[in-house]
Design a protein around this motif. Structure first.
Motif, PDB file in Angstrom:
ATOM      1  N   LEU A 195      84.504 -60.226  81.698  1.00  0.00           N
ATOM      2  CA  LEU A 195      84.780 -58.820  81.399  1.00  0.00           C
ATOM      3  C   LEU A 195      84.263 -58.498  80.010  1.00  0.00           C
ATOM      4  O   LEU A 195      84.367 -59.322  79.095  1.00  0.00           O
ATOM      5  N   GLU A 196      83.736 -57.308  79.840  1.00  0.00           N
ATOM      6  CA  GLU A 196      83.265 -56.876  78.524  1.00  0.00           C
ATOM      7  C   GLU A 196      84.440 -56.725  77.558  1.00  0.00           C
ATOM      8  O   GLU A 196      84.355 -57.065  76.384  1.00  0.00           O
ATOM      9  N   ASN A 197      85.536 -56.180  78.074  1.00  0.00           N
ATOM     10  CA  ASN A 197      86.739 -55.951  77.291  1.00  0.00           C
ATOM     11  C   ASN A 197      87.870 -55.812  78.298  1.00  0.00           C
ATOM     12  O   ASN A 197      87.636 -55.715  79.503  1.00  0.00           O
ATOM     13  N   ASP A 198      89.108 -55.758  77.821  1.00  0.00           N
ATOM     14  CA  ASP A 198      90.221 -55.579  78.751  1.00  0.00           C
ATOM     15  C   ASP A 198      90.991 -54.295  78.448  1.00  0.00           C
ATOM     16  O   ASP A 198      92.188 -54.188  78.662  1.00  0.00           O
ATOM     17  N   GLY A 199      90.266 -53.294  77.986  1.00  0.00           N
ATOM     18  CA  GLY A 199      90.871 -52.003  77.670  1.00  0.00           C
ATOM     19  C   GLY A 199      90.854 -51.054  78.854  1.00  0.00           C
ATOM     20  O   GLY A 199      90.451 -51.394  79.960  1.00  0.00           O
ATOM     21  N   TRP A 200      91.254 -49.836  78.579  1.00  0.00           N
ATOM     22  CA  TRP A 200      91.362 -48.801  79.614  1.00  0.00           C
ATOM     23  C   TRP A 200      90.024 -48.490  80.274  1.00  0.00           C
ATOM     24  O   TRP A 200      89.962 -48.142  81.449  1.00  0.00           O
ATOM     25  N   ALA A 201      88.951 -48.579  79.528  1.00  0.00           N
ATOM     26  CA  ALA A 201      87.625 -48.262  80.076  1.00  0.00           C
ATOM     27  C   ALA A 201      87.149 -49.325  81.062  1.00  0.00           C
ATOM     28  O   ALA A 201      86.316 -49.039  81.919  1.00  0.00           O
ATOM     29  N   GLN A 202      87.657 -50.541  80.961  1.00  0.00           N
ATOM     30  CA  GLN A 202      87.199 -51.633  81.814  1.00  0.00           C
ATOM     31  C   GLN A 202      88.169 -51.947  82.961  1.00  0.00           C
ATOM     32  O   GLN A 202      87.745 -52.398  84.014  1.00  0.00           O
ATOM     33  N   ILE A 203      89.454 -51.735  82.750  1.00  0.00           N
ATOM     34  CA  ILE A 203      90.444 -52.068  83.770  1.00  0.00           C
ATOM     35  C   ILE A 203      91.188 -50.794  84.155  1.00  0.00           C
ATOM     36  O   ILE A 203      91.963 -50.239  83.373  1.00  0.00           O
ATOM     37  N   GLU A 204      90.930 -50.343  85.370  1.00  0.00           N
ATOM     38  CA  GLU A 204      91.562 -49.113  85.853  1.00  0.00           C
ATOM     39  C   GLU A 204      93.028 -49.343  86.202  1.00  0.00           C
ATOM     40  O   GLU A 204      93.857 -48.456  86.077  1.00  0.00           O
ATOM     41  N   GLY A 205      93.341 -50.538  86.653  1.00  0.00           N
ATOM     42  CA  GLY A 205      94.717 -50.864  87.026  1.00  0.00           C
ATOM     43  C   GLY A 205      94.776 -52.241  87.642  1.00  0.00           C
ATOM     44  O   GLY A 205      93.759 -52.940  87.739  1.00  0.00           O
ATOM     45  N   PHE A 206      95.961 -52.632  88.053  1.00  0.00           N
ATOM     46  CA  PHE A 206      96.111 -53.933  88.689  1.00  0.00           C
ATOM     47  C   PHE A 206      97.258 -53.890  89.682  1.00  0.00           C
ATOM     48  O   PHE A 206      98.112 -53.000  89.641  1.00  0.00           O
ATOM     49  N   LYS A 207      97.238 -54.855  90.573  1.00  0.00           N
ATOM     50  CA  LYS A 207      98.266 -54.971  91.597  1.00  0.00           C
ATOM     51  C   LYS A 207      98.728 -56.419  91.605  1.00  0.00           C
ATOM     52  O   LYS A 207      97.907 -57.335  91.456  1.00  0.00           O
ATOM     53  N   ASP A 208     100.014 -56.638  91.765  1.00  0.00           N
ATOM     54  CA  ASP A 208     100.578 -57.983  91.843  1.00  0.00           C
ATOM     55  C   ASP A 208     101.111 -58.239  93.239  1.00  0.00           C
ATOM     56  O   ASP A 208     101.830 -57.399  93.797  1.00  0.00           O
ATOM     57  N   CYS A 209     100.771 -59.401  93.788  1.00  0.00           N
ATOM     58  CA  CYS A 209     101.300 -59.852  95.072  1.00  0.00           C
ATOM     59  C   CYS A 209     101.924 -61.226  94.840  1.00  0.00           C
ATOM     60  O   CYS A 209     101.336 -62.063  94.146  1.00  0.00           O
ATOM     61  N   PHE A 210     103.097 -61.469  95.416  1.00  0.00           N
ATOM     62  CA  PHE A 210     103.827 -62.703  95.161  1.00  0.00           C
ATOM     63  C   PHE A 210     104.072 -63.473  96.454  1.00  0.00           C
ATOM     64  O   PHE A 210     104.379 -62.874  97.484  1.00  0.00           O
ATOM     65  N   TYR A 211     103.925 -64.795  96.352  1.00  0.00           N
ATOM     66  CA  TYR A 211     104.098 -65.681  97.492  1.00  0.00           C
ATOM     67  C   TYR A 211     104.794 -66.959  97.025  1.00  0.00           C
ATOM     68  O   TYR A 211     104.794 -67.272  95.837  1.00  0.00           O
ATOM     69  N   VAL A 212     105.340 -67.705  97.965  1.00  0.00           N
ATOM     70  CA  VAL A 212     105.873 -69.026  97.675  1.00  0.00           C
ATOM     71  C   VAL A 212     105.002 -70.050  98.398  1.00  0.00           C
ATOM     72  O   VAL A 212     104.758 -69.927  99.600  1.00  0.00           O
ATOM     73  N   ASP A 213     104.491 -71.008  97.634  1.00  0.00           N
ATOM     74  CA  ASP A 213     103.737 -72.125  98.201  1.00  0.00           C
ATOM     75  C   ASP A 213     104.166 -73.376  97.433  1.00  0.00           C
ATOM     76  O   ASP A 213     103.668 -73.660  96.350  1.00  0.00           O
ATOM     77  N   ARG A 214     105.116 -74.091  97.988  1.00  0.00           N
ATOM     78  CA  ARG A 214     105.689 -75.248  97.301  1.00  0.00           C
ATOM     79  C   ARG A 214     104.666 -76.341  97.026  1.00  0.00           C
ATOM     80  O   ARG A 214     104.746 -77.032  96.019  1.00  0.00           O
ATOM     81  N   LYS A 215     103.710 -76.493  97.902  1.00  0.00           N
ATOM     82  CA  LYS A 215     102.738 -77.587  97.771  1.00  0.00           C
ATOM     83  C   LYS A 215     101.542 -77.242  96.894  1.00  0.00           C
ATOM     84  O   LYS A 215     100.891 -78.139  96.367  1.00  0.00           O
ATOM     85  N   ASN A 216     101.239 -75.950  96.735  1.00  0.00           N
ATOM     86  CA  ASN A 216     100.032 -75.576  95.993  1.00  0.00           C
ATOM     87  C   ASN A 216     100.254 -74.281  95.192  1.00  0.00           C
ATOM     88  O   ASN A 216      99.620 -73.258  95.471  1.00  0.00           O
ATOM     89  N   PRO A 217     101.145 -74.317  94.179  1.00  0.00           N
ATOM     90  CA  PRO A 217     101.310 -73.115  93.354  1.00  0.00           C
ATOM     91  C   PRO A 217     100.020 -72.825  92.590  1.00  0.00           C
ATOM     92  O   PRO A 217      99.335 -73.749  92.140  1.00  0.00           O
ATOM     93  N   ARG A 218      99.685 -71.529  92.479  1.00  0.00           N
ATOM     94  CA  ARG A 218      98.411 -71.167  91.852  1.00  0.00           C
ATOM     95  C   ARG A 218      98.385 -69.671  91.593  1.00  0.00           C
ATOM     96  O   ARG A 218      99.281 -68.946  91.996  1.00  0.00           O
ATOM     97  N   ILE A 219      97.316 -69.248  90.944  1.00  0.00           N
ATOM     98  CA  ILE A 219      97.064 -67.829  90.717  1.00  0.00           C
ATOM     99  C   ILE A 219      95.658 -67.536  91.217  1.00  0.00           C
ATOM    100  O   ILE A 219      94.710 -68.238  90.854  1.00  0.00           O
TER     101      ILE A 219
END
Length: 69
Positions: A35-59
């Motif tokens: 990313l060039e920057n992480d300001g308003w001009a570069q990132i319009e928004g974000f969404k978070d989704c959550f799961y449980v994976d006991r064997k392979n936690p990750r992002i």
């Protein structure tokens, strides 16, 4: 940006998982040149989704380009 948070269990609150995590990840993407920057001009928004994976936690981060720019 769409964040997929895979936790080993449900012990941590969702806001504790995502708030600091987004900051660190976005700073790292800027530092790596993804990313060039992480300001308003570069990132319009974000969404978070959550799961449980006991064997392979990750992002998983999806970068979605805004086609109107």
């Amino acid at each position: 940006m769409i964040y997929h948070w895979y936790e080993p269990n449900r012990r941590r609150d969702m806001d504790n998982i995502s708030s600091f995590g987004r900051k660190v990840i976005q700073d790292a993407l800027v530092r790596a040149g993804v990313l060039e920057n992480d300001g308003w001009a570069q990132i319009e928004g974000f969404k978070d989704c959550f799961y449980v994976d006991r064997k392979n936690p990750r992002i998983v981060v999806e970068l979605v380009e805004n086609e109107t720019q």
